[in-house]
Write an enzyme that holds these catalytic residues in place. Structure first.
Site, PDB file in Angstrom:
ATOM      1  N   ASP A  82      49.244  41.783  51.422  1.00  0.00           N
ATOM      2  CA  ASP A  82      48.077  41.185  50.772  1.00  0.00           C
ATOM      3  C   ASP A  82      48.548  40.238  49.653  1.00  0.00           C
ATOM      4  O   ASP A  82      49.381  40.618  48.830  1.00  0.00           O
ATOM      5  CB  ASP A  82      47.220  42.323  50.188  1.00  0.00           C
ATOM      6  CG  ASP A  82      45.837  41.869  49.767  1.00  0.00           C
ATOM      7  OD1 ASP A  82      45.355  40.851  50.303  1.00  0.00           O
ATOM      8  OD2 ASP A  82      45.231  42.545  48.909  1.00  0.00           O
ATOM      9  N   HIS A  83      48.028  39.025  49.635  1.00  0.00           N
ATOM     10  CA  HIS A  83      48.343  38.046  48.571  1.00  0.00           C
ATOM     11  C   HIS A  83      49.831  37.933  48.263  1.00  0.00           C
ATOM     12  O   HIS A  83      50.241  38.044  47.107  1.00  0.00           O
ATOM     13  CB  HIS A  83      47.576  38.368  47.286  1.00  0.00           C
ATOM     14  CG  HIS A  83      46.110  38.114  47.410  1.00  0.00           C
ATOM     15  ND1 HIS A  83      45.567  36.853  47.415  1.00  0.00           N
ATOM     16  CD2 HIS A  83      45.074  38.970  47.582  1.00  0.00           C
ATOM     17  CE1 HIS A  83      44.255  36.944  47.560  1.00  0.00           C
ATOM     18  NE2 HIS A  83      43.937  38.198  47.673  1.00  0.00           N
ATOM     19  N   ASP A 104      49.590  33.525  50.417  1.00  0.00           N
ATOM     20  CA  ASP A 104      48.599  32.930  49.527  1.00  0.00           C
ATOM     21  C   ASP A 104      49.216  31.731  48.813  1.00  0.00           C
ATOM     22  O   ASP A 104      49.951  31.879  47.841  1.00  0.00           O
ATOM     23  CB  ASP A 104      48.107  33.973  48.516  1.00  0.00           C
ATOM     24  CG  ASP A 104      46.977  33.433  47.653  1.00  0.00           C
ATOM     25  OD1 ASP A 104      46.689  32.222  47.754  1.00  0.00           O
ATOM     26  OD2 ASP A 104      46.390  34.216  46.886  1.00  0.00           O
ATOM     27  N   HIS A 180      37.741  38.920  43.025  1.00  0.00           N
ATOM     28  CA  HIS A 180      38.528  40.158  42.927  1.00  0.00           C
ATOM     29  C   HIS A 180      38.088  40.959  41.706  1.00  0.00           C
ATOM     30  O   HIS A 180      37.670  40.394  40.707  1.00  0.00           O
ATOM     31  CB  HIS A 180      40.017  39.829  42.806  1.00  0.00           C
ATOM     32  CG  HIS A 180      40.603  39.232  44.048  1.00  0.00           C
ATOM     33  ND1 HIS A 180      41.275  38.036  44.067  1.00  0.00           N
ATOM     34  CD2 HIS A 180      40.601  39.677  45.325  1.00  0.00           C
ATOM     35  CE1 HIS A 180      41.671  37.776  45.305  1.00  0.00           C
ATOM     36  NE2 HIS A 180      41.277  38.749  46.088  1.00  0.00           N
ATOM     37  N   SER A 211      34.565  44.652  47.138  1.00  0.00           N
ATOM     38  CA  SER A 211      34.132  45.778  46.294  1.00  0.00           C
ATOM     39  C   SER A 211      32.943  45.344  45.445  1.00  0.00           C
ATOM     40  O   SER A 211      33.037  44.353  44.727  1.00  0.00           O
ATOM     41  CB  SER A 211      35.259  46.228  45.351  1.00  0.00           C
ATOM     42  OG  SER A 211      36.265  46.889  46.056  1.00  0.00           O
ATOM     43  N   VAL A 231      38.775  45.649  50.814  1.00  0.00           N
ATOM     44  CA  VAL A 231      38.260  46.553  49.786  1.00  0.00           C
ATOM     45  C   VAL A 231      39.431  47.144  49.008  1.00  0.00           C
ATOM     46  O   VAL A 231      40.309  47.772  49.595  1.00  0.00           O
ATOM     47  CB  VAL A 231      37.437  47.698  50.421  1.00  0.00           C
ATOM     48  CG1 VAL A 231      36.876  48.610  49.333  1.00  0.00           C
ATOM     49  CG2 VAL A 231      36.319  47.148  51.289  1.00  0.00           C
TER      50      VAL A 231
HETATM   51 ZN   LIG Z   1      42.196  39.240  47.910  1.00  0.00          ZN
END
Ligand SMILES: [Zn+2]
Length: 284
Positions: A82-83, A104, A180, A211, A231
């Site tokens: 992630d990222h 990213d 985020h 979220s 999430v």
């Molecule tokens: Zn993200």
């Protein structure tokens, strides 16, 4: 051998109009909760971890625990980057066995973003690893990634078309108003923009910062082409609030095998709820 790419599961989700939930995990307990619950509900699932999580838990620990979970449940799933921004870091993790990545480069200008991501796609596809990238920029904070809301930018539909064609990515993270971390007021999503992006781009679309977005809005996003819903914050809050509460009730507690139980149960409820909202139960 059970860690798979996100490619096939997201394409199936796109064909059948649901979304695959991607949950950020941090340790053994959070992995157990997500995998056990997804398996029980027969839901495809992505376990996501930021660079800070891999540093905290250790790349080999995370991969080994996830492979073991997949193996004992006979349940292939994706362990996802992630990222991630650092090319050599991503290469190391792919070589270690991860098959689902997000590069990213959204903070770079358009041409640089394309250049960085295209190179990553060429490398990743040699390993059959799927690549997600972001165009536009989400505001808010995720680990060390902090974007002031004035620096956030929505995804332009025409630019998205060009971006996808030139980079050959497998899925596109869109910036349509989600953020985020926690929302201060009611989140506002630009559904018109999402519909326009969907019309121009035929790969699965990804919603970050889910979220705190009301159920109806997530469902509407899915009906307009979102195939992966990320999430993180809600899980962290559920887990840590339950831990704090348990220590309040039992100030002398000192056995993680006991005090982790309510935290796991609280997190499980969120996982169940998100799988239900994504419509992914029974889609294995
Ligand atoms: Zn993200």
């Amino acid at each position: 051998m059970y860690l798979i790419s996100s490619q096939e599961m997201l394409k199936k989700a796109q064909r059948e109009c649901y979304a695959v939930p991607a949950f950020n995990i941090h340790n053994l307990e959070t992995i157990q909760v997500v995998i056990d619950t997804a398996k029980q509900m027969q839901s495809p699932v992505i376990l996501a971890a930021t660079p800070a999580t891999y540093s905290y838990a250790g790349i080999q620990y995370l991969i080994s625990i996830c492979k073991t979970a997949a193996s004992i449940h006979h349940f292939p799933f994706a362990l996802h980057l992630d990222h991630h921004e650092n090319i050599s870091d991503i290469q190391t993790k792919i070589e270690a066995g991860i098959r689902s990545i997000m590069i990213d480069a959204s903070h770079h200008p358009f041409e640089e973003n394309i250049d960085i991501v295209s190179k990553m796609v060429a490398f990743s596809h040699k390993y059959n690893a799927s690549v997600e990238a972001e165009l536009g920029r989400l505001g808010g904070q995720e680990d060390d990634l902090i974007v002031d809301h004035k620096d956030s930018a929505f995804t332009d539909p025409d630019a998205a078309k060009e971006y996808v064609e030139r980079t050959r990515i497998d899925s596109l993270a869109v910036a349509i108003g989600s953020a985020h971390g926690l929302y201060k007021g009611e989140p506002k999503l630009d559904f018109d923009r999402l519909a326009k992006i969907r019309n121009k781009v035929d790969i699965p679309l990804v919603l970050h910062g889910a979220s705190g977005i009301p159920e109806q809005m997530v469902k509407q996003s899915i009906s307009l082409g979102i195939c992966k819903v990320n999430v993180a914050t809600e899980l962290k809050i559920a887990f840590s609030d339950a831990l704090k509460q348990d220590f309040k009730l039992h100030p002398d507690a000192n056995d993680p095998r006991h005090y982790m139980q309510p935290a796991k149960a609280a997190m499980k409820k969120i996982v169940e709820d998100k799988i239900r909202i994504c419509g992914s139960a029974g889609k294995l």
